[in-house]
Motif scaffolding. Structure first.
Motif, PDB file in Angstrom:
ATOM      1  N   GLU A  72       0.842  -1.189   0.000  1.00 26.64           N
ATOM      2  CA  GLU A  72       0.000   0.000   0.000  1.00 26.64           C
ATOM      3  C   GLU A  72       0.878   1.240   0.000  1.00 26.64           C
ATOM      4  O   GLU A  72       1.983   1.225   0.532  1.00 26.64           O
ATOM      5  CB  GLU A  72      -0.875   0.060   1.255  1.00 26.64           C
ATOM      6  CG  GLU A  72      -1.844  -1.069   1.400  1.00 26.64           C
ATOM      7  CD  GLU A  72      -2.532  -1.027   2.737  1.00 26.64           C
ATOM      8  OE1 GLU A  72      -3.774  -0.935   2.732  1.00 26.64           O
ATOM      9  OE2 GLU A  72      -1.854  -1.082   3.762  1.00 26.64           O
ATOM     10  N   LYS A  78      -3.272   4.984   5.372  1.00 23.28           N
ATOM     11  CA  LYS A  78      -3.962   5.864   6.317  1.00 23.28           C
ATOM     12  C   LYS A  78      -5.469   5.792   6.137  1.00 23.28           C
ATOM     13  O   LYS A  78      -6.228   5.800   7.114  1.00 23.28           O
ATOM     14  CB  LYS A  78      -3.466   7.297   6.156  1.00 23.28           C
ATOM     15  CG  LYS A  78      -2.073   7.489   6.704  1.00 23.28           C
ATOM     16  CD  LYS A  78      -1.611   8.911   6.557  1.00 23.28           C
ATOM     17  CE  LYS A  78      -0.201   9.073   7.125  1.00 23.28           C
ATOM     18  NZ  LYS A  78       0.311  10.431   6.954  1.00 23.28           N
ATOM     19  N   ALA A  79      -5.931   5.709   4.899  1.00 24.49           N
ATOM     20  CA  ALA A  79      -7.367   5.597   4.642  1.00 24.49           C
ATOM     21  C   ALA A  79      -7.916   4.293   5.202  1.00 24.49           C
ATOM     22  O   ALA A  79      -9.003   4.275   5.802  1.00 24.49           O
ATOM     23  CB  ALA A  79      -7.639   5.687   3.147  1.00 24.49           C
ATOM     24  N   ARG A  80      -7.174   3.209   5.048  1.00 21.62           N
ATOM     25  CA  ARG A  80      -7.629   1.917   5.575  1.00 21.62           C
ATOM     26  C   ARG A  80      -7.670   1.939   7.091  1.00 21.62           C
ATOM     27  O   ARG A  80      -8.633   1.471   7.713  1.00 21.62           O
ATOM     28  CB  ARG A  80      -6.709   0.798   5.088  1.00 21.62           C
ATOM     29  CG  ARG A  80      -7.127  -0.583   5.577  1.00 21.62           C
ATOM     30  CD  ARG A  80      -6.316  -1.674   4.933  1.00 21.62           C
ATOM     31  NE  ARG A  80      -4.906  -1.585   5.192  1.00 21.62           N
ATOM     32  CZ  ARG A  80      -4.287  -2.191   6.216  1.00 21.62           C
ATOM     33  NH1 ARG A  80      -4.966  -2.909   7.075  1.00 21.62           N
ATOM     34  NH2 ARG A  80      -2.980  -2.073   6.366  1.00 21.62           N
ATOM     35  N   LYS A  81      -6.644   2.518   7.726  1.00 25.50           N
ATOM     36  CA  LYS A  81      -6.617   2.593   9.187  1.00 25.50           C
ATOM     37  C   LYS A  81      -7.751   3.468   9.710  1.00 25.50           C
ATOM     38  O   LYS A  81      -8.373   3.150  10.722  1.00 25.50           O
ATOM     39  CB  LYS A  81      -5.270   3.134   9.670  1.00 25.50           C
ATOM     40  CG  LYS A  81      -4.169   2.114   9.593  1.00 25.50           C
ATOM     41  CD  LYS A  81      -4.474   0.979  10.517  1.00 25.50           C
ATOM     42  CE  LYS A  81      -3.378  -0.046  10.517  1.00 25.50           C
ATOM     43  NZ  LYS A  81      -3.697  -1.201  11.354  1.00 25.50           N
ATOM     44  N   GLN A  82      -8.026   4.573   9.023  1.00 25.91           N
ATOM     45  CA  GLN A  82      -9.106   5.449   9.443  1.00 25.91           C
ATOM     46  C   GLN A  82     -10.449   4.744   9.321  1.00 25.91           C
ATOM     47  O   GLN A  82     -11.310   4.871  10.192  1.00 25.91           O
ATOM     48  CB  GLN A  82      -9.101   6.720   8.605  1.00 25.91           C
ATOM     49  CG  GLN A  82     -10.105   7.750   9.054  1.00 25.91           C
ATOM     50  CD  GLN A  82     -10.028   9.010   8.218  1.00 25.91           C
ATOM     51  OE1 GLN A  82      -9.405   9.025   7.161  1.00 25.91           O
ATOM     52  NE2 GLN A  82     -10.651  10.072   8.683  1.00 25.91           N
ATOM     53  N   LYS A  83     -10.628   3.971   8.269  1.00 25.20           N
ATOM     54  CA  LYS A  83     -11.876   3.229   8.077  1.00 25.20           C
ATOM     55  C   LYS A  83     -12.058   2.184   9.177  1.00 25.20           C
ATOM     56  O   LYS A  83     -13.152   2.012   9.711  1.00 25.20           O
ATOM     57  CB  LYS A  83     -11.862   2.557   6.706  1.00 25.20           C
ATOM     58  CG  LYS A  83     -13.142   1.875   6.338  1.00 25.20           C
ATOM     59  CD  LYS A  83     -13.077   1.315   4.937  1.00 25.20           C
ATOM     60  CE  LYS A  83     -14.353   0.592   4.582  1.00 25.20           C
ATOM     61  NZ  LYS A  83     -14.287  -0.016   3.255  1.00 25.20           N
ATOM     62  N   VAL A  84     -10.969   1.521   9.545  1.00 27.78           N
ATOM     63  CA  VAL A  84     -11.040   0.529  10.619  1.00 27.78           C
ATOM     64  C   VAL A  84     -11.365   1.205  11.942  1.00 27.78           C
ATOM     65  O   VAL A  84     -12.180   0.706  12.727  1.00 27.78           O
ATOM     66  CB  VAL A  84      -9.713  -0.261  10.707  1.00 27.78           C
ATOM     67  CG1 VAL A  84      -9.654  -1.089  11.967  1.00 27.78           C
ATOM     68  CG2 VAL A  84      -9.554  -1.147   9.487  1.00 27.78           C
ATOM     69  N   GLU A  85     -10.753   2.356  12.224  1.00 23.21           N
ATOM     70  CA  GLU A  85     -11.033   3.073  13.460  1.00 23.21           C
ATOM     71  C   GLU A  85     -12.477   3.530  13.532  1.00 23.21           C
ATOM     72  O   GLU A  85     -13.108   3.469  14.597  1.00 23.21           O
ATOM     73  CB  GLU A  85     -10.100   4.269  13.593  1.00 23.21           C
ATOM     74  CG  GLU A  85      -8.678   3.903  13.937  1.00 23.21           C
ATOM     75  CD  GLU A  85      -7.759   5.107  13.947  1.00 23.21           C
ATOM     76  OE1 GLU A  85      -8.263   6.248  13.783  1.00 23.21           O
ATOM     77  OE2 GLU A  85      -6.544   4.906  14.115  1.00 23.21           O
ATOM     78  N   GLN A  86     -13.032   3.994  12.421  1.00 21.67           N
ATOM     79  CA  GLN A  86     -14.431   4.419  12.409  1.00 21.67           C
ATOM     80  C   GLN A  86     -15.356   3.229  12.609  1.00 21.67           C
ATOM     81  O   GLN A  86     -16.401   3.346  13.249  1.00 21.67           O
ATOM     82  CB  GLN A  86     -14.764   5.125  11.102  1.00 21.67           C
ATOM     83  CG  GLN A  86     -14.151   6.481  10.979  1.00 21.67           C
ATOM     84  CD  GLN A  86     -14.390   7.111   9.613  1.00 21.67           C
ATOM     85  OE1 GLN A  86     -14.917   6.459   8.718  1.00 21.67           O
ATOM     86  NE2 GLN A  86     -13.986   8.356   9.459  1.00 21.67           N
ATOM     87  N   HIS A  87     -14.969   2.085  12.074  1.00 21.56           N
ATOM     88  CA  HIS A  87     -15.791   0.889  12.220  1.00 21.56           C
ATOM     89  C   HIS A  87     -15.800   0.404  13.664  1.00 21.56           C
ATOM     90  O   HIS A  87     -16.810  -0.061  14.166  1.00 21.56           O
ATOM     91  CB  HIS A  87     -15.282  -0.209  11.292  1.00 21.56           C
ATOM     92  CG  HIS A  87     -16.078  -1.466  11.354  1.00 21.56           C
ATOM     93  ND1 HIS A  87     -17.348  -1.560  10.829  1.00 21.56           N
ATOM     94  CD2 HIS A  87     -15.807  -2.678  11.888  1.00 21.56           C
ATOM     95  CE1 HIS A  87     -17.813  -2.780  11.029  1.00 21.56           C
ATOM     96  NE2 HIS A  87     -16.895  -3.479  11.673  1.00 21.56           N
TER      97      HIS A  87
END
Length: 108
Positions: A72, A78-87
Motif C-alpha cells: 500500500e 492511512k485511509a484503511r486505518k481510518q476506516k477501521v477506526e471508524q468501524h
C-alpha cells in the motif's frame, strides 16, 4: 476475483516515497528464499505491517514475494486505518427505559 488480487493490481507504487507492506499469507510451506526475503523485510507474522522506503531493492524483494504480501502507499494505508477506526469506534449506549410513559392527559 480475490479481493487481495484486485487490491494489489491497482497499487501505484512507483511514485510513493514510502511503502506499507502487509504479510497476508502464512510463511509455512514457502520456499526458503521467500522466507529469507520476508525475514529481511522484518515480516514474521501474518497481518503485520511494516513501512519501507520505495527503493529498487525493496521493489525487487516485493516482486519475489508478491503472492504473500499486500503493498500500500501511505495514503491508502492511512485511509484503511481510518476506516477501521471508524468501524470500531464506540457507539453511544442504548438506553432502555422500562418505566411506563407519563401520560399527558390525566384522568378526569
Amino acid at each position: 476475483m480475490n479481493a487481495f488480487k484486485a487490491f494489489k493490481a491497482n497499487v501505484p507504487i512507483a511514485w510513493s516515497p514510502n511503502l506499507y507492506i502487509t504479510l497476508v499469507r502464512g510463511i509455512p510451506g514457502t520456499r526458503r528464499l521467500h522466507r529469507r526475503t520476508l525475514e529481511a523485510l522484518c515480516l514474521r507474522k501474518c497481518n503485520r505491517t511494516v513501512m519501507r522506503w520505495n527503493t529498487p531493492t525493496v521493489r525487487g524483494m516485493l516482486q519475489q514475494v508478491k503472492r504473500l504480501v499486500v503493498v500500500e502507499t501511505e495514503e491508502m494505508y492511512k485511509a484503511r486505518k481510518q476506516k477501521v477506526e471508524q468501524h470500531v469506534a464506540l457507539q453511544p449506549p442504548l438506553v432502555v427505559n422500562h418505566l411506563p410513559a407519563p401520560s399527558s392527559a390525566s384522568a378526569s
